[in-house]
Design a protein around this motif. Structure first.
Motif, PDB file in Angstrom:
ATOM      1  N   GLU A 303       0.662  -1.200   0.088  1.00  0.00           N
ATOM      2  CA  GLU A 303       0.055   0.046   0.202  1.00  0.00           C
ATOM      3  C   GLU A 303       0.738   1.123  -0.186  1.00  0.00           C
ATOM      4  O   GLU A 303       1.750   1.222   0.770  1.00  0.00           O
ATOM      5  N   ASN A 361      -4.665   5.003  -1.849  1.00  0.00           N
ATOM      6  CA  ASN A 361      -5.874   5.427  -1.250  1.00  0.00           C
ATOM      7  C   ASN A 361      -6.494   6.756  -2.000  1.00  0.00           C
ATOM      8  O   ASN A 361      -5.460   7.520  -2.321  1.00  0.00           O
ATOM      9  N   GLU A 393      -7.736   1.986  -3.102  1.00  0.00           N
ATOM     10  CA  GLU A 393      -8.302   1.819  -1.841  1.00  0.00           C
ATOM     11  C   GLU A 393      -9.543   2.965  -1.604  1.00  0.00           C
ATOM     12  O   GLU A 393      -9.042   4.213  -1.517  1.00  0.00           O
ATOM     13  N   ASP A 422     -11.712   0.194   1.950  1.00  0.00           N
ATOM     14  CA  ASP A 422     -10.558   0.316   2.731  1.00  0.00           C
ATOM     15  C   ASP A 422     -11.261   0.726   4.256  1.00  0.00           C
ATOM     16  O   ASP A 422     -12.510   0.861   4.435  1.00  0.00           O
ATOM     17  N   LYS A 443     -10.438  -4.619   3.086  1.00  0.00           N
ATOM     18  CA  LYS A 443      -9.602  -4.656   4.073  1.00  0.00           C
ATOM     19  C   LYS A 443     -10.421  -4.472   5.314  1.00  0.00           C
ATOM     20  O   LYS A 443     -11.067  -3.277   5.564  1.00  0.00           O
ATOM     21  N   GLU A 479      -5.893  -5.526   8.371  1.00  0.00           N
ATOM     22  CA  GLU A 479      -4.937  -4.610   8.453  1.00  0.00           C
ATOM     23  C   GLU A 479      -4.514  -4.532   9.861  1.00  0.00           C
ATOM     24  O   GLU A 479      -5.348  -4.873  10.710  1.00  0.00           O
TER      25      GLU A 479
HETATM   26 MN    MN Z   1      -5.626   2.474   3.104  1.00  0.00          MN
END
Ligand code: MN
Ligand code: G
Ligand code: G
Length: 525
Positions: A303, A361, A393, A422, A443, A479
């Motif tokens: 990421e 992101n 994400e 996310d 996630k 995560e």
């Molecule tokens: Mn993220």
């Protein structure tokens, strides 16, 4: 909130911080002063009581010794000699004697043929000791005595003996009293009889009474009580001494707090302008945190996480400036910069690691802006990304307007990008989003991973999320995995991927490449 009202709010908060810590330190000084003086006045009362109790002890002891000579005449030479010995070894008794009727017939001071009149008994204690509280002996000048008597045996004690012992402070009021009757036996200063009532059934008490800080104590063994009282002026002096020490500390703490508040407020208020300058000065860079296959432990992706090092060298945390950039309408510029940085960082990467993916992101504004599609398509082209090499994400918050965001997400997927939802579980209406959008990854937010193995009620939630993701055929990334136990738990429940400190912290693109070169990457997907 306007900049003006934010400034005013920050100033008010800063002033409140100073006022609160100052008031708190004043309060603390008051309490400390009171505690200190209470300890002192209780100490005085206990000293007085101890003196009375020692006299009572010595009296009991003397009576026992004399009882042992019952066979001899009470005022025979033998007994008077014993009395002399007793008065010599009894520090708190002036004399030991024998009483018949209301007359002292003999004592360690000698024999009195007719006897010395003592006057009537004032009190009989619950242990059967007759007390005469104010006796004048003709050979002792004007001095007053207390005479305690049991079975004819008597001890003579100066009336003020107990309260004469503590005279370190001239303005201390002291008294002795008989607990049963509440009578004062001796006193120095204007002691109030009502103070005794405050003791109730207890053995010690202290309180503030209008003009005095008062302590009242009572003996557990004997019918003895003592009072000590300090004028409140003493307390005020002690409080002021504590204030001299504490208030400056409080004020300084308040000022430091206020400065911190103002610093952060100014930082927040000035952030949009500072962010623009930071973009111009290229103060941003990107770190990459590996995402691993829970079965093999190999890296399947990473990421991209933005980092900001100011020209002063200070690192600013994304949780601070990302929301500010979103508020200030600057997040699209930031995302564009991230895409630009990733383009440079991952050049050539996918040719060597065809199964690897990079996650980027996106914020709400990015997902509502057509230009994002173009930027990401260019990123895909420039990095020769195949389908699945790039993952966007999006948090639930980012998908607030499903119509617009949905169209953009569809277009991105059509271009071969994959999509992850996310921070799953931290937003709202998660379920409806899951049905509406086509996601590839889910996630699970770190807050749920943290509950694994804690037995917390919410630790069940992670199981439901996993089941739901499976039902929707989404690949799952956990995560913030920090422990092996969490990893084992997730693997056993069929979670494929994890990201977290257990496997790697966000790292520079050079470190990422080095790790990949060292064979950390998954080879076949
Ligand atoms: Mn993220
Ligand atoms: O690694 P970390 O402390 O940096 O991340 C803090 C928060 O900032 C996370 O919620 C993360 O999603 C967010 N964040 C990190 N990089 C980016 C980015 O490039 N764009 C956006 N929109 N958010 C980011
Ligand atoms: O975009 P997202 O909100 O998922 O950002 C991930 C954030 O979580 C980043 O701030 C990253 O540094 C942080 N993070 C990643 N792994 C761990 C971890 O194992 N422990 C902790 N405390 N933080 C982590």
């Amino acid at each position: 909130m306007s900049k003006r009202s934010a400034t005013v709010l920050a100033l008010v908060l800063a002033l409140l911080a100073i006022a609160a810590t100052t008031l708190f330190s004043v309060h603390l000084a008051r309490r400390q002063g009171l505690e200190f003086e209470t300890g002192r006045v209780l100490g005085y009362a206990r000293d007085v009581l101890r003196s009375s109790d020692i006299a009572a002890d010595q009296f009991v002891n003397a009576v026992a010794m004399l009882e042992a000579h019952r066979s001899a005449q009470p005022c025979s030479d033998t007994i008077v000699a014993v009395m002399r010995g007793l008065s010599l070894i009894s520090s708190n008794l002036k004399a030991v004697g024998y009483v018949a009727g209301d007359r002292l017939m003999c004592s360690s001071l000698g024999k009195f043929a007719e006897g010395l009149p003592l006057g009537p008994v004032d009190t009989i204690t619950d242990r059967g000791v007759a007390l005469r509280l104010d006796v004048a002996l003709e050979f002792a000048g004007g001095k007053r005595f207390t005479v305690a008597e049991r079975d004819g045996y008597a001890a003579i004690v100066p009336r003020d003996m107990a309260i004469d012992t503590t005279t370190r402070q001239p303005n201390v009021l002291l008294a002795t009293f008989t607990p049963g009757t509440g009578e004062l036996r001796s006193s120095r200063g204007a002691v109030k009889r009502e103070w005794i009532d405050a003791l109730g059934k207890g053995t010690e008490t202290s309180f503030v009474d209008g003009t005095h800080l008062v302590a009242v104590v009572r003996s557990k063994q004997y019918a003895n009580g003592a009072i000590a009282a300090l004028p409140l002026a003493n307390l005020e002096r002690q409080v002021r001494a504590s204030e001299m020490l504490l208030v400056p500390v409080g004020v300084v703490a308040g000022i430091v707090l206020a400065l911190a508040i103002l610093y952060f407020a100014r930082m927040q208020l000035a952030l949009p302008a500072i962010l623009k300058v930071a973009l111009r000065r290229h103060e941003f860079f990107v770190n990459y945190q590996p995402i691993v296959d829970l079965q093999t432990g190999r890296w399947v992706g990473a990421e991209a996480l933005i980092r900001w090092r100011r020209h002063t060298g200070e690192m600013v945390r994304p949780d601070l400036f990302i929301p500010a950039a979103e508020d200030a309408g600057l997040i699209r510029l930031i995302t564009a910069r991230v895409i630009q940085l990733v383009t440079r960082d991952v050049a050539g990467l996918f040719e060597r690691h065809a199964q690897f993916h990079i996650g980027i992101n996106l914020s709400s504004e990015d997902l509502h802006d057509e230009a994002t599609i173009e930027r990401l398509r260019r990123l895909a082209a420039d990095t020769r990304a195949s389908a699945g090499n790039l993952v966007i994400e999006a948090s639930e918050r980012g998908l607030a307007e499903p119509q617009v965001a949905g169209a953009i997400v569809r277009e991105l997927r059509a271009s071969g990008l994959h999509v992850a939802i996310d921070d799953f579980g931290t937003g709202y209406s998660s379920l409806s989003y899951l049905e509406r959008f086509e996601f590839d990854y889910l996630k699970i937010d770190k807050s749920f991973i943290d509950t694994i193995g804690t037995g917390a009620a919410t630790s069940q939630v992670v199981l439901h999320i996993i089941e739901m993701a499976k039902a929707l055929k989404l690949k799952i990334v956990a995560e913030g995995v920090e422990t092996r136990a969490q990893a084992d738990f997730l693997r056993e429940r069929g979670v494929q991927y994890a990201q977290g400190w257990l496997y790697g912290k966000p790292m520079s693109c050079e470190e990422l490449r080095a790790g990949l070169a060292a064979g950390n990457a998954a080879t076949a997907g």
